[in-house]
Scaffold this active site. Sequence first.
Site, PDB file in Angstrom:
ATOM      1  N   PHE A  82       0.820  -1.226   0.000  1.00  0.00           N
ATOM      2  CA  PHE A  82       0.000   0.000   0.000  1.00  0.00           C
ATOM      3  C   PHE A  82       0.849   1.268   0.000  1.00  0.00           C
ATOM      4  O   PHE A  82       0.372   2.316  -0.428  1.00  0.00           O
ATOM      5  CB  PHE A  82      -0.869   0.066   1.265  1.00  0.00           C
ATOM      6  CG  PHE A  82      -1.965  -0.950   1.338  1.00  0.00           C
ATOM      7  CD1 PHE A  82      -3.130  -0.786   0.608  1.00  0.00           C
ATOM      8  CD2 PHE A  82      -1.844  -2.067   2.149  1.00  0.00           C
ATOM      9  CE1 PHE A  82      -4.161  -1.708   0.689  1.00  0.00           C
ATOM     10  CE2 PHE A  82      -2.868  -3.003   2.234  1.00  0.00           C
ATOM     11  CZ  PHE A  82      -4.027  -2.826   1.507  1.00  0.00           C
ATOM     12  N   SER A 126      -5.429   1.859  -8.839  1.00  0.00           N
ATOM     13  CA  SER A 126      -6.550   2.804  -8.746  1.00  0.00           C
ATOM     14  C   SER A 126      -7.296   2.860 -10.063  1.00  0.00           C
ATOM     15  O   SER A 126      -6.708   2.693 -11.140  1.00  0.00           O
ATOM     16  CB  SER A 126      -5.983   4.183  -8.428  1.00  0.00           C
ATOM     17  OG  SER A 126      -6.956   5.181  -8.635  1.00  0.00           O
ATOM     18  N   TYR A 151       0.752  11.311  -9.938  1.00  0.00           N
ATOM     19  CA  TYR A 151       0.236  10.245  -9.071  1.00  0.00           C
ATOM     20  C   TYR A 151      -0.358   9.107  -9.922  1.00  0.00           C
ATOM     21  O   TYR A 151      -0.022   7.939  -9.745  1.00  0.00           O
ATOM     22  CB  TYR A 151      -0.829  10.802  -8.102  1.00  0.00           C
ATOM     23  CG  TYR A 151      -1.751   9.733  -7.586  1.00  0.00           C
ATOM     24  CD1 TYR A 151      -1.325   8.823  -6.621  1.00  0.00           C
ATOM     25  CD2 TYR A 151      -3.049   9.591  -8.107  1.00  0.00           C
ATOM     26  CE1 TYR A 151      -2.157   7.801  -6.187  1.00  0.00           C
ATOM     27  CE2 TYR A 151      -3.876   8.578  -7.678  1.00  0.00           C
ATOM     28  CZ  TYR A 151      -3.438   7.686  -6.713  1.00  0.00           C
ATOM     29  OH  TYR A 151      -4.256   6.675  -6.309  1.00  0.00           O
ATOM     30  N   LYS A 155       0.814   4.953 -10.688  1.00  0.00           N
ATOM     31  CA  LYS A 155      -0.006   3.737 -10.605  1.00  0.00           C
ATOM     32  C   LYS A 155       0.091   2.941 -11.915  1.00  0.00           C
ATOM     33  O   LYS A 155       0.237   1.723 -11.919  1.00  0.00           O
ATOM     34  CB  LYS A 155      -1.467   4.072 -10.285  1.00  0.00           C
ATOM     35  CG  LYS A 155      -1.674   4.602  -8.865  1.00  0.00           C
ATOM     36  CD  LYS A 155      -1.312   3.561  -7.807  1.00  0.00           C
ATOM     37  CE  LYS A 155      -1.300   4.107  -6.395  1.00  0.00           C
ATOM     38  NZ  LYS A 155      -0.677   3.223  -5.410  1.00  0.00           N
ATOM     39  N   ASP A 299     -10.791  16.672 -12.979  1.00  0.00           N
ATOM     40  CA  ASP A 299     -11.855  15.729 -12.619  1.00  0.00           C
ATOM     41  C   ASP A 299     -12.540  15.166 -13.854  1.00  0.00           C
ATOM     42  O   ASP A 299     -12.740  15.868 -14.842  1.00  0.00           O
ATOM     43  CB  ASP A 299     -12.913  16.424 -11.740  1.00  0.00           C
ATOM     44  CG  ASP A 299     -12.584  16.342 -10.267  1.00  0.00           C
ATOM     45  OD1 ASP A 299     -11.622  15.632  -9.910  1.00  0.00           O
ATOM     46  OD2 ASP A 299     -13.286  16.988  -9.472  1.00  0.00           O
TER      47      ASP A 299
END
Length: 337
Positions: A82, A126, A151, A155, A299
């Site tokens: 994690f 994610s 970020y 991933k 977003d």
Amino acid sequence: MNKKILVTGGLGYIGSHTVVELQNNGFEVVVIDDLSNSEEFVHEKIEQITNKKLEYHLIDLKDQEAVDEFFSHQDIAGVIHFAAHKAVGESVEKPLMYYRNNIVGLLNLLEAARDQNIENFIFSSSCTVYGQADELPIDENAPLKKAESPYGKTKQMGEEILEDFSETYKKNVIALRYFNPIGAHPTALIGELPKGIPNNLIPFVTQTAAGIREQLSVFGDDYPTRDGTAIRDYIYVMDLAKAHVMALQRLLDGKNKKNYEIFNLGTGTGSTVLEVIQAFEKANKVKLKYKITERRAGDITAAYADKTKAEKELGWKPETNLEESLRTAWEWQKTLK
Ligand code: UD1
């Protein structure tokens, strides 16, 4: 003696809930955490919930020597990884810090795992890797879009590194792509602990209800959705924790179909921001002060999971609905005042 399961970032939000679930299922767990976004008291709280001792080491995964030294004294059957930075906005401001932490940390861990012949590895990924998917719900075969933030890129890169690692060294790897994790343990002893002003919706909601924040900003009501606000798939953190235990068990039992597997973890249902606000008010009988503001940069409009693969292959089913999850989030917030 049972071999141990290593949980990196085991004092963090999803990590701590997963450690509880692992201990409650009879696994012997060892935690590594660098406390960069977690608190040491979580260690005690986990022990309080499970009534078991938890081995914990303060180690920064960027410190290769410390990582190697740790592994030289351990007998580990599997790793659940994690430990990573996860704030989208911060990653745009400090990309190199994100690459160093999330990528170098992963590489140090994988090199040690290779050298110590550790066969099983679970990776925290994610739904951010999908970006705005063309089709909803999103299944595991949906094409990955170029990530919007460093970020998100860490991933995507992490997944690629793991795919190569599993292929070359014949290791078993499962990448779990979470949708939006929310809520807290039903004891309200552990939960999400954002540092500073929360970026994510639910901690902002609970802090507003608690009077810590003046009011919630709803970022945009002009999205092409049923009420104009953006849609996400909010998944209860203990349901996520259970999925980790099931994924680990799948690897330990040799039931995985390929060296490298991917599973989406979400409820399968999308909720708008306004629906989340209503559900929170209903579940907790509190009024929330909010206003509509501009969209937040970066977003997407809507994302929710196709959970068929996780259901079929892992036997996993989310059990907790949005209102109940939001009730646990509020119970947890009330302990923080
Ligand atoms: C974000 C990250 C994602 C990461 C996840 C968990 C992006 C694009 N994605 O997801 O990669 O895995 O956090 O850390 O940033 N909202 C408000 N007001 C607020 C906060 C949020 O209206 O004060 C809205 C957002 O616009 C969004 C929804 O609530 O529509 C959820 O936001 P958030 O909790 O930040 O999660 P994501 O942005 O979906």
